[in-house]
Design a protein around this motif. Structure first.
Motif, short mmCIF file in Angstrom:
data_model
loop_
_atom_site.label_atom_id
_atom_site.label_comp_id
_atom_site.label_asym_id
_atom_site.label_seq_id
_atom_site.Cartn_x
_atom_site.Cartn_y
_atom_site.Cartn_z
N MET A 88 0.90 -1.00 -0.14
CA MET A 88 0.01 0.04 0.00
C MET A 88 0.96 1.10 0.08
SD MET A 88 -3.03 0.98 2.48
CE MET A 88 -4.09 -0.43 2.17
N SER A 89 0.40 2.05 -1.00
CA SER A 89 1.58 3.34 -0.94
C SER A 89 1.19 4.48 0.17
CB SER A 89 0.98 4.11 -2.32
OG SER A 89 -0.33 4.70 -2.01
N GLN A 90 2.37 5.11 0.25
CA GLN A 90 2.24 6.11 1.38
C GLN A 90 1.13 6.86 1.44
OE1 GLN A 90 4.21 6.16 4.01
NE2 GLN A 90 3.17 7.55 5.01
N ASP A 91 0.74 7.43 0.18
CA ASP A 91 -0.76 8.23 -0.04
C ASP A 91 -1.80 7.61 0.44
OD1 ASP A 91 1.01 10.27 -0.97
OD2 ASP A 91 0.54 10.01 -3.04
N ILE A 150 -2.07 5.09 2.77
CA ILE A 150 -1.85 5.13 4.30
C ILE A 150 -2.26 6.40 4.92
CG2 ILE A 150 -0.08 4.94 6.13
CD1 ILE A 150 1.65 2.89 4.35
N VAL A 151 -1.68 7.52 4.31
CA VAL A 151 -2.15 8.91 4.93
C VAL A 151 -3.50 9.13 4.59
CG1 VAL A 151 -1.95 11.42 4.61
CG2 VAL A 151 0.12 10.01 4.51
N GLY A 152 -4.10 8.71 3.64
CA GLY A 152 -5.53 8.62 3.35
C GLY A 152 -6.47 7.78 4.34
N ILE A 153 -6.11 6.85 4.65
CA ILE A 153 -6.76 5.92 5.80
C ILE A 153 -6.67 6.71 7.07
CG2 ILE A 153 -6.44 3.82 7.13
CD1 ILE A 153 -5.53 2.52 4.59
N ASP A 154 -5.61 7.31 7.26
CA ASP A 154 -5.25 7.95 8.74
C ASP A 154 -6.30 9.39 8.83
OD1 ASP A 154 -3.44 6.05 9.57
OD2 ASP A 154 -1.73 7.38 9.09
N CYS A 193 -6.50 12.64 -2.10
CA CYS A 193 -6.43 11.55 -0.81
C CYS A 193 -7.72 11.17 -0.28
CB CYS A 193 -5.61 12.41 0.25
SG CYS A 193 -6.41 13.42 1.30
N LEU A 194 -8.68 11.62 -0.57
CA LEU A 194 -10.18 11.16 -0.12
C LEU A 194 -11.11 11.60 -1.15
CD1 LEU A 194 -11.02 9.65 2.31
CD2 LEU A 194 -11.34 12.01 3.52
N ASN A 195 -11.92 10.56 -1.32
CA ASN A 195 -13.32 10.70 -2.27
C ASN A 195 -14.41 10.19 -1.19
OD1 ASN A 195 -15.25 11.22 -4.29
ND2 ASN A 195 -14.16 9.89 -5.65
N LEU A 196 -15.20 11.23 -0.67
CA LEU A 196 -16.29 10.86 0.17
C LEU A 196 -17.22 11.60 0.09
CD1 LEU A 196 -16.84 9.60 3.27
CD2 LEU A 196 -15.86 11.59 4.09
N GLN A 197 -18.65 10.95 -0.09
CA GLN A 197 -19.82 11.87 0.07
C GLN A 197 -20.43 11.59 1.45
OE1 GLN A 197 -21.93 10.13 -3.29
NE2 GLN A 197 -21.19 11.27 -4.86
N MET A 198 -21.24 12.84 1.84
CA MET A 198 -21.94 12.62 3.10
C MET A 198 -23.21 13.24 3.12
SD MET A 198 -20.51 13.43 7.25
CE MET A 198 -21.72 13.02 8.35
N TYR A 199 -24.04 12.39 3.78
CA TYR A 199 -25.52 12.83 3.82
C TYR A 199 -26.21 12.31 4.95
CZ TYR A 199 -25.98 8.57 1.09
OH TYR A 199 -26.01 7.08 0.76
N VAL A 200 -27.58 12.57 5.28
CA VAL A 200 -28.24 12.31 6.26
C VAL A 200 -29.57 11.78 5.77
CG1 VAL A 200 -29.39 12.74 8.69
CG2 VAL A 200 -27.34 13.90 7.75
#
Length: 205
Positions: free
Chosen positions: A1-4, A6-10, A190-197
């Motif tokens: 797993m790339s360093q990028d 790993i940072v994305g997970i953190d 580093c992150l692709n995320l959608q958030m909704y309620v």
């Protein structure tokens, strides 16, 4: 797993911890006294000091981490779901992980765009009482992970998760009177995320 990655997970895990705490504070199912103020993303957030709640959230986040490390596409959504006294789901904060790393986006080498987007979500969460009906007395919550069929096996065989058994919920009752409220899309490198309620107003009364 790339360093990028790993940072994305953190970054994802840190945000989930902040968001879970922030939501629980503002949805008022715990006494305000168990939360303390912290500063992150340049804003004030509320963090639990309750040992049992913190242990539960820590186990959830550890499970998410182990699943993503094993297969970064294994976690589809993470839901913080509230239930009324009849155990019916009445409110669901959905963290839809489109992809750990977005593609074809402007580069974000110092994670400034990511941090700004996470800050915006936290500010919207702090206003959730203005756009959601109050939760009824006696409400409870759980965290759900929507994943693939092999994930439960992966978790059950992982020694880091053996003390926190997950339950497979094949026959979950869906909300019937659903209102969907988009909160924020994050699409950085580093992150692709959608958030909704999703809210079921009928069963909140």
């Amino acid at each position: 797993m790339s360093q990028d990655k790993i940072v994305g997970i953190d970054i994802l895990l840190e945000f989930l911890e902040v968001a879970f705490n922030h939501i629980l504070f503002f949805r008022k199912i715990y006494p305000e006294e168990i939360f303390v103020k912290r500063k992150i993303y340049g804003i004030t957030v509320y963090v639990s000091e309750h040992p049992e709640l913190n242990e539960y959230l820590s186990n959830v986040l550890n499970s998410v981490k182990e699943l993503i490390k094993e297969d970064e596409n294994s976690v589809k959504t993470i839901n913080l779901t509230f239930y009324n006294g009849n155990k019916l789901a009445i409110e669901k904060f959905v963290f839809d992980i489109v992809k750990l790393q977005a593609e074809f986006t402007e580069k974000d080498p110092y994670y400034l765009k990511t941090e700004e987007a996470l800050k915006t979500i936290c500010l919207k969460l702090s206003m959730c009482n203005t756009y959601l009906k109050p939760l009824p007395d006696g409400s409870t919550f759980s965290v759900e992970i929507q994943t693939n069929e092999t994930a439960h096996i992966i978790l059950s065989e992982n020694p880091k998760c053996e003390d926190f058994p997950w339950i497979i919920e094949d026959d979950a009752v869906e909300m019937t009177n659903k209102n969907l409220l988009p909160l924020k899309d994050i699409k950085t490198d580093c992150l692709n995320l959608q958030m909704y309620v999703i809210e079921d107003t009928a069963n909140k009364t």
